[in-house]
Design an enzyme around this catalytic site. Sequence first.
Site, PDB file in Angstrom:
ATOM      1  N   HIS A 256    -120.049  16.131 -13.529  1.00 59.84           N
ATOM      2  CA  HIS A 256    -119.098  17.180 -13.967  1.00 59.84           C
ATOM      3  C   HIS A 256    -119.867  18.340 -14.607  1.00 59.84           C
ATOM      4  O   HIS A 256    -120.265  18.261 -15.767  1.00 59.84           O
ATOM      5  CB  HIS A 256    -118.102  16.599 -14.975  1.00 59.84           C
ATOM      6  CG  HIS A 256    -116.991  17.543 -15.318  1.00 59.84           C
ATOM      7  ND1 HIS A 256    -115.668  17.144 -15.311  1.00 59.84           N
ATOM      8  CD2 HIS A 256    -116.982  18.848 -15.686  1.00 59.84           C
ATOM      9  CE1 HIS A 256    -114.912  18.171 -15.655  1.00 59.84           C
ATOM     10  NE2 HIS A 256    -115.685  19.218 -15.896  1.00 59.84           N
TER      11      HIS A 256
ATOM     12  N   HIS B 219    -120.173  22.817 -14.918  1.00 61.14           N
ATOM     13  CA  HIS B 219    -119.739  24.192 -14.640  1.00 61.14           C
ATOM     14  C   HIS B 219    -120.992  25.051 -14.504  1.00 61.14           C
ATOM     15  O   HIS B 219    -121.685  25.288 -15.493  1.00 61.14           O
ATOM     16  CB  HIS B 219    -118.856  24.729 -15.771  1.00 61.14           C
ATOM     17  CG  HIS B 219    -117.591  23.939 -15.918  1.00 61.14           C
ATOM     18  ND1 HIS B 219    -116.454  24.236 -15.218  1.00 61.14           N
ATOM     19  CD2 HIS B 219    -117.309  22.831 -16.638  1.00 61.14           C
ATOM     20  CE1 HIS B 219    -115.510  23.349 -15.519  1.00 61.14           C
ATOM     21  NE2 HIS B 219    -116.002  22.483 -16.375  1.00 61.14           N
TER      22      HIS B 219
ATOM     23  N   LYS C 263    -110.483  18.996  -7.257  1.00 63.82           N
ATOM     24  CA  LYS C 263    -110.203  18.994  -8.698  1.00 63.82           C
ATOM     25  C   LYS C 263    -108.784  19.463  -8.972  1.00 63.82           C
ATOM     26  O   LYS C 263    -108.357  20.522  -8.499  1.00 63.82           O
ATOM     27  CB  LYS C 263    -111.200  19.936  -9.392  1.00 63.82           C
ATOM     28  CG  LYS C 263    -111.012  20.091 -10.891  1.00 63.82           C
ATOM     29  CD  LYS C 263    -111.575  18.926 -11.682  1.00 63.82           C
ATOM     30  CE  LYS C 263    -111.232  18.997 -13.168  1.00 63.82           C
ATOM     31  NZ  LYS C 263    -112.146  19.802 -13.949  1.00 63.82           N
TER      32      LYS C 263
ATOM     33  N   HIS D  14    -108.321  16.976 -14.428  1.00 62.99           N
ATOM     34  CA  HIS D  14    -108.290  17.453 -15.817  1.00 62.99           C
ATOM     35  C   HIS D  14    -106.968  16.945 -16.378  1.00 62.99           C
ATOM     36  O   HIS D  14    -105.915  17.503 -16.100  1.00 62.99           O
ATOM     37  CB  HIS D  14    -108.376  18.977 -15.897  1.00 62.99           C
ATOM     38  CG  HIS D  14    -108.392  19.461 -17.318  1.00 62.99           C
ATOM     39  ND1 HIS D  14    -109.493  20.026 -17.910  1.00 62.99           N
ATOM     40  CD2 HIS D  14    -107.443  19.409 -18.299  1.00 62.99           C
ATOM     41  CE1 HIS D  14    -109.225  20.312 -19.182  1.00 62.99           C
ATOM     42  NE2 HIS D  14    -107.978  19.954 -19.436  1.00 62.99           N
TER      43      HIS D  14
ATOM     44  N   HIS E 265    -113.779  13.815 -18.175  1.00 68.33           N
ATOM     45  CA  HIS E 265    -113.987  13.998 -19.628  1.00 68.33           C
ATOM     46  C   HIS E 265    -112.905  13.335 -20.468  1.00 68.33           C
ATOM     47  O   HIS E 265    -112.168  13.992 -21.174  1.00 68.33           O
ATOM     48  CB  HIS E 265    -114.133  15.487 -19.983  1.00 68.33           C
ATOM     49  CG  HIS E 265    -113.154  16.421 -19.314  1.00 68.33           C
ATOM     50  ND1 HIS E 265    -111.798  16.256 -19.350  1.00 68.33           N
ATOM     51  CD2 HIS E 265    -113.371  17.550 -18.580  1.00 68.33           C
ATOM     52  CE1 HIS E 265    -111.216  17.240 -18.681  1.00 68.33           C
ATOM     53  NE2 HIS E 265    -112.155  18.023 -18.203  1.00 68.33           N
TER      54      HIS E 265
ATOM     55  N   ASP F   2    -119.675  17.903 -18.438  1.00 63.38           N
ATOM     56  CA  ASP F   2    -118.759  19.032 -18.649  1.00 63.38           C
ATOM     57  C   ASP F   2    -119.482  20.192 -19.328  1.00 63.38           C
ATOM     58  O   ASP F   2    -118.880  20.931 -20.110  1.00 63.38           O
ATOM     59  CB  ASP F   2    -117.519  18.620 -19.452  1.00 63.38           C
ATOM     60  CG  ASP F   2    -116.381  19.631 -19.311  1.00 63.38           C
ATOM     61  OD1 ASP F   2    -116.457  20.487 -18.401  1.00 63.38           O
ATOM     62  OD2 ASP F   2    -115.440  19.579 -20.106  1.00 63.38           O
TER      63      ASP F   2
ATOM     64  N   HIS G   2    -120.573  29.604 -22.019  1.00 61.80           N
ATOM     65  CA  HIS G   2    -119.889  30.886 -22.231  1.00 61.80           C
ATOM     66  C   HIS G   2    -120.842  31.756 -23.048  1.00 61.80           C
ATOM     67  O   HIS G   2    -121.474  31.251 -23.990  1.00 61.80           O
ATOM     68  CB  HIS G   2    -118.590  30.707 -23.020  1.00 61.80           C
ATOM     69  CG  HIS G   2    -117.510  29.966 -22.273  1.00 61.80           C
ATOM     70  ND1 HIS G   2    -116.658  30.586 -21.400  1.00 61.80           N
ATOM     71  CD2 HIS G   2    -117.174  28.657 -22.271  1.00 61.80           C
ATOM     72  CE1 HIS G   2    -115.817  29.687 -20.886  1.00 61.80           C
ATOM     73  NE2 HIS G   2    -116.109  28.499 -21.404  1.00 61.80           N
TER      74      HIS G   2
ATOM     75  N   ALA H  37    -113.263  27.966 -24.483  1.00 58.71           N
ATOM     76  CA  ALA H  37    -113.485  26.523 -24.617  1.00 58.71           C
ATOM     77  C   ALA H  37    -114.692  26.103 -23.802  1.00 58.71           C
ATOM     78  O   ALA H  37    -114.795  26.444 -22.623  1.00 58.71           O
ATOM     79  CB  ALA H  37    -112.255  25.768 -24.137  1.00 58.71           C
TER      80      ALA H  37
HETATM   81  O1  DOR Z   1    -114.078  23.098 -22.536  1.00 62.63           O
HETATM   82  C1  DOR Z   1    -113.902  23.292 -21.356  1.00 62.63           C
HETATM   83  N1  DOR Z   1    -114.531  24.289 -20.685  1.00 62.63           N
HETATM   84  N2  DOR Z   1    -113.044  22.525 -20.705  1.00 62.63           N
HETATM   85  C2  DOR Z   1    -112.679  22.761 -19.437  1.00 62.63           C
HETATM   86  O2  DOR Z   1    -111.846  22.044 -18.944  1.00 62.63           O
HETATM   87  C3  DOR Z   1    -113.222  23.919 -18.699  1.00 62.63           C
HETATM   88  C4  DOR Z   1    -114.494  24.369 -19.266  1.00 62.63           C
HETATM   89  C5  DOR Z   1    -114.895  25.735 -18.774  1.00 62.63           C
HETATM   90  O3  DOR Z   1    -114.879  25.956 -17.565  1.00 62.63           O
HETATM   91  O4  DOR Z   1    -115.235  26.577 -19.600  1.00 62.63           O
HETATM   92 ZN    ZN Z   2    -114.996  20.784 -16.966  1.00 61.86          ZN
END
Ligand code: DOR
Ligand code: ZN
Length: 345
Positions: A13, A15, A99, A136, A174, A247, A251, A263
Amino acid sequence: MNSLVIRRPDDWHVHLRDGPMLAHVLDFTARQFARAIVMPNLDPPVVTTADAVAYRGRITARLRPGRDFAPLMTAYLTDGTDPADLTAGFERRIFTAAKLYPAHATTNSAKGVGDIRRIAPVLAAMERIGMPLLVHGEVTEPSVDIFDREAVFLDRVLAPVLRDFPGLKVVCEHITTEEAVGFVLAAGDRVAATITPHHLQFSRNAIFQGGIRPHFYCLPILKREKHRLALRKAATSGSPKFFLGTDTAPHAVHTKENACGCAGVFNAPVALEAYLTVFDEEGALDRFEAFASEHGARFHGLPLNEGTVRLVREPLAVPERCEGEGVSVVPYHAGTTLPWRMVAG
Ligand code: DOR
Ligand code: ZN
């Protein structure tokens, strides 16, 4: 034990984002993991097989020369997903899984699924071809308390899906609660779960330690201590239903340290070290390799990786910032020292 050699692990998992952020973060994952399930929540999202082929190309074009890393692509389900395209993408081995983002559950999920009943034909096709559904698992109704959204999702949404699609393979992504651990254990072999390092290492107190700590804000949100302890027990139990999925969700710092912060925890720079610290504390170093390198591959029906990575019990000083490609991101455990360090393949 001061040194551990394990089969090369996978991250189920991740990003990876796109553009400069992709260029900045990719190697943190590629240096530790042989393969990673790449989440499709870009803006616009990765919906079709053609989208996934293009995104995979952008990822592999950014890999450092010599890196042996395979991105495993996923489809972002929408109310309009075409079962025929999804099926073709899976059968051509472009897609590894699909997903489910409930609409408005998290980052870039506005185009997610509004009502799961609308995608019944998609779920039926996935069940037929053996394509895993990655979930999710949070309801989005504002009336449901944010700390209860996972448990309510399991009861109201996922239990009926498992009943209606008895052959569908599902990964609860997660997981964060004792209820989710129990749900997955009770559900039979076709249901598994990923667990993040941050949900294993921190409870919700961390978000409010002496002030508001935006780098601990993620979704699903950190929960009470009793849930953290249940997750640690599950991850280190040796059960093949639980596997590594970081996960990692980078950012840019100014979007986290913000009146309405994003998040996500950017844990890729220290992922293996953070998990290994947990297994060490739990006296379960002998179970780490299965969690990191075997259970996920077996669940997905993929071969185990060749080659190894080595971790040593030596201090790893984590920087305050990871900067590059014009992007600055605060890593998980920023400014602290971890007791383990990955040294080589
Ligand atoms: O904290 C998170 N960030 N949870 C998610 O489900 C998505 C992820 C994101 O893509 O930033
Ligand atoms: Zn995620």
